[in-house]
Design an enzyme around this catalytic site. Sequence first.
Site, PDB file in Angstrom:
ATOM      1  N   THR A 170     -51.811  31.042  45.115  1.00 54.86           N
ATOM      2  CA  THR A 170     -52.944  30.792  44.231  1.00 54.86           C
ATOM      3  C   THR A 170     -52.541  31.264  42.843  1.00 54.86           C
ATOM      4  O   THR A 170     -51.956  32.349  42.691  1.00 54.86           O
ATOM      5  CB  THR A 170     -54.249  31.438  44.755  1.00 54.86           C
ATOM      6  OG1 THR A 170     -55.307  31.120  43.839  1.00 54.86           O
ATOM      7  CG2 THR A 170     -54.161  32.934  44.931  1.00 54.86           C
ATOM      8  N   GLU A 171     -52.803  30.415  41.838  1.00 55.43           N
ATOM      9  CA  GLU A 171     -52.201  30.666  40.520  1.00 55.43           C
ATOM     10  C   GLU A 171     -52.727  31.918  39.837  1.00 55.43           C
ATOM     11  O   GLU A 171     -52.139  32.384  38.871  1.00 55.43           O
ATOM     12  CB  GLU A 171     -52.337  29.444  39.609  1.00 55.43           C
ATOM     13  CG  GLU A 171     -53.747  28.985  39.320  1.00 55.43           C
ATOM     14  CD  GLU A 171     -54.172  27.843  40.237  1.00 55.43           C
ATOM     15  OE1 GLU A 171     -53.783  27.842  41.422  1.00 55.43           O
ATOM     16  OE2 GLU A 171     -54.906  26.954  39.751  1.00 55.43           O
ATOM     17  N   ASN A 172     -53.844  32.462  40.328  1.00 57.94           N
ATOM     18  CA  ASN A 172     -54.303  33.720  39.755  1.00 57.94           C
ATOM     19  C   ASN A 172     -53.561  34.925  40.327  1.00 57.94           C
ATOM     20  O   ASN A 172     -54.016  36.051  40.186  1.00 57.94           O
ATOM     21  CB  ASN A 172     -55.828  33.874  39.910  1.00 57.94           C
ATOM     22  CG  ASN A 172     -56.311  33.646  41.322  1.00 57.94           C
ATOM     23  OD1 ASN A 172     -55.861  32.735  41.998  1.00 57.94           O
ATOM     24  ND2 ASN A 172     -57.219  34.482  41.777  1.00 57.94           N
TER      25      ASN A 172
END
Lengths: 220, 211
Positions: free
Chosen positions: B46-48
């Site tokens: 997940t890019e966060n």
Amino acid sequence: MTATLTTALDAVSAVKEGDTVLVGGFGMAGMPVELMDALIEYGAGDLTIVSNNAGNGDTGLAALLAAGRVRKVVCSFPRQADSWVFDGLYRAGKIELEVVPQGNLAERMRAAGAGIGAFFSPTGVGTPLAEGKESRVIDGREYLLEYPIRGDVALIRAHIADSMGNLVYRKTARNFGPVMATAAALTIAQVSKVVEVGAIDPEVVVTPAIYVDRLVEVAR
Amino acid sequence: MSLTREEMARIVARDIPDGSYVNLGIGQPTTVADFLRPGSGVVLHTENGMLGMGRPAVGDEIDPDLTNAGKQPVTELPGASYFHHADSFAMMRGGHLDVCIMGAFQVSAGGDLANWSTGAPDAIPAVGGAMDLAIGAKQVFVMMTLFAKDGSPKLVPSCTYPLTGRGCVSRVYTDVATFAPGADVVRVVETFGISIEELSTRLDVPLVSSP
């Protein structure tokens, strides 16, 4: 040098009228809400805010926007189900917006913190966000020239600090914190707990104290 | 019969190679996680700032410091890791991520992707990580219905909506067929209750049937 442990209000008194302020968080995860509240109380305005989003709900960054202190927002994703404060200001023409792809936003701040003059990124090639940008073909692939984003002040939230200012984060609340800490002239970290020097294993420090100027302890 | 959303997610999950590092976009792509085979070794990014993302969090598991890119609470799996945003996008841009799955407004025959803006004059522009993902992952899978509500095709000769990335889509999973965009011709990989002839009639792109 030891980071200064102080109150939220005293810490944010470093923010001047017209400053560029980097605000950590991805949505509310990692958002330094109490520092935002202090900034509203302290009063500096005409700010440029650099953050992933443009405020959620009515607290934190959204409250700062609602207080009319922000001239411009630089972010990747302003439009969300709960971004009504920003949406209203934007539609009324009361706030400027610069949309930056999320990876470029992070890398532009990383570049600022690392002393890189500019860099070529493949993100955005062939899209409307490439307009006005210098492009170059390197090894057969097209890239766009991206410039660093520097802050006057960074407001971030971490989990635990030692009194020197070494920081560890918690889960995905880490997000932009470590990058923003490097990219501003002055970094203020809101943490849940401040421990004595030596209490954090040096192997697990994420943001070394050299990047951190002021600490504000807010128990969570 | 055309596919339900659930059946589409099942087919996308089937096509993800075991052991892949995968990013699931916000919305429908998120549902692909429900159909990954246990033991497939697929690791979700997940890019966060996380690898090894688990299922959505419920009840006491909900932790405001642990969310996915859609800002929904999630869980962590054994072997998970956390990292900051610049690292998260470096692993994407640097070609380390195997597959990214996104929704789309339009995909062109040549694999251009339009999924961030309809270009409407009153829209508030918001791109998030879509442009970085589009050009970063080794393979970009798109999930969408083939036709818009007004019946117009979303697989088009060239996108009329603003682009997210150029020539970046490797597979298009729709409710009636799966396509592989290409420079000269779009390959029809699989069909669901529709003939190649009907697809050819309704789409304005050159199609070739997969052997």
